[in-house]
Enzyme design. Sequence first.
Site, mmCIF file in Angstrom:
data_model
loop_
_atom_site.group_PDB
_atom_site.id
_atom_site.type_symbol
_atom_site.label_atom_id
_atom_site.label_comp_id
_atom_site.label_asym_id
_atom_site.label_seq_id
_atom_site.Cartn_x
_atom_site.Cartn_y
_atom_site.Cartn_z
ATOM 1 N N LYS A 169 32.286 55.229 114.132
ATOM 2 C CA LYS A 169 33.696 54.853 113.984
ATOM 3 C C LYS A 169 33.954 53.470 114.585
ATOM 4 C CE LYS A 169 36.379 57.122 112.280
ATOM 5 N NZ LYS A 169 36.631 57.145 110.814
ATOM 6 N N VAL A 196 41.803 66.266 115.697
ATOM 7 C CA VAL A 196 42.894 66.681 114.823
ATOM 8 C C VAL A 196 42.827 68.199 114.642
ATOM 9 C CG1 VAL A 196 43.969 66.371 112.567
ATOM 10 C CG2 VAL A 196 42.761 64.454 113.627
#
Length: 350
Positions: A169, A196
């Site tokens: 990332k 999440v």
Amino acid sequence: MTIIDRTAPVLVTGGSGYVASWIVRYLLEDGFTVRATVRDPRKANGLEHLHALSAEHPGRLSLSRAELLEPGSYTEAMAGCELVIHTASPFLLGKVKDPQKQLVDPALDGTRNVLASVGETASVKRVVLTSSVVAICGDNIDMRGKDFFTEDDWNTTSSLGHQPYPYSKTVAEREAWRIAEAQDRWDLVTIHPGLVLGPSLTTASKSGTFRTMGSFTDYSLAAGAPALEMGVVDVRDVARAHIAAGFTPEAHGRYITNAETMSMLDIGRALRARFGYRPSFPLTQAPKPVIKLAAPIAGMTRRFIELNVGYPLRFDNSRTVKELGITFRPGAESVTDHFQQMIDDGIVKG
Ligand code: NAP
């Protein structure tokens, strides 16, 4: 200031994913036309929820085939779009056999390919990229000497051999900024969610989210959870943040999209408060040496345990609250709504 024509189609890459599916749904509910890219639009399983959304919003959702590793793959679907929301990227946790091939190549080359298509598509004015808090902080120990992480911080400690997903990332986001800053026709906004959680529109996602929630059902935490703090955020708030980032003319830079920090035990407590006692919910924290010893069985390295367990973790989400207008749901709500969804989907017993 970037003003996006609200009648132009919005491209969402990786449209069938856990996070992207909520972005697609909210865009449609808000009246936008959406082009979602998926790897195989003809596959029989995993796209049912998108087909249902398409039927609910006739003529406003189309699916196109695109593959992160194929140059030019996104160009056709992007034609005429002013806003591109690039979420596609593998989120794999645990032991990854070939992190270069499975994580870094699709994240980094995929970002290059999507942005090369943006470069060729004159209509595009803004790209919203799904980054992560892991591009801000590599290991919890990195917070030493700080009260919290902000958007000014970068993960400088992850590598291919240590924390490969955070590394993927980080390099992908750095490359996105490098490409964005080399031109001035379109701007880049990055969204940085913590873990999440919350209801999923699909049961087909391979997202690391489901592996983490799975540890509250597979008894791996029954004897005690690691004292591991994580940023957590609701999938519905993450989706809303992407859309706000796309359509807020002044939005710019990086946005930490995280509700709060929870430990594994906090998550267990939230689950117990709503669903009652279950032996798979942790009741205590296990001592770090025990966790370290058992780490490889759980697909974690001892170095990960050493640098993360027992260290506090805090993120400042105030930019997202103030500039994108997001009111974050409490983590406990996301955790329990997620578990309820697992019951509803028959993944765990009610
Ligand atoms: P997900 O459900 O696995 O979604 C990932 C998407 O990427 C899928 O649609 C997948 O397509 C697509 N993809 C993967 N490799 C691809 C390739 N080679 N070519 C084309 N598409 C490819 O995971 P998610 O949790 O929603 O993650 C979405 C984004 O949010 C990712 O960028 C992730 O890093 C980021 N994020 C997630 C979390 C979290 O806790 N979930 C936290 C922070 C950031 P298929 O459906 O065909 O596999």
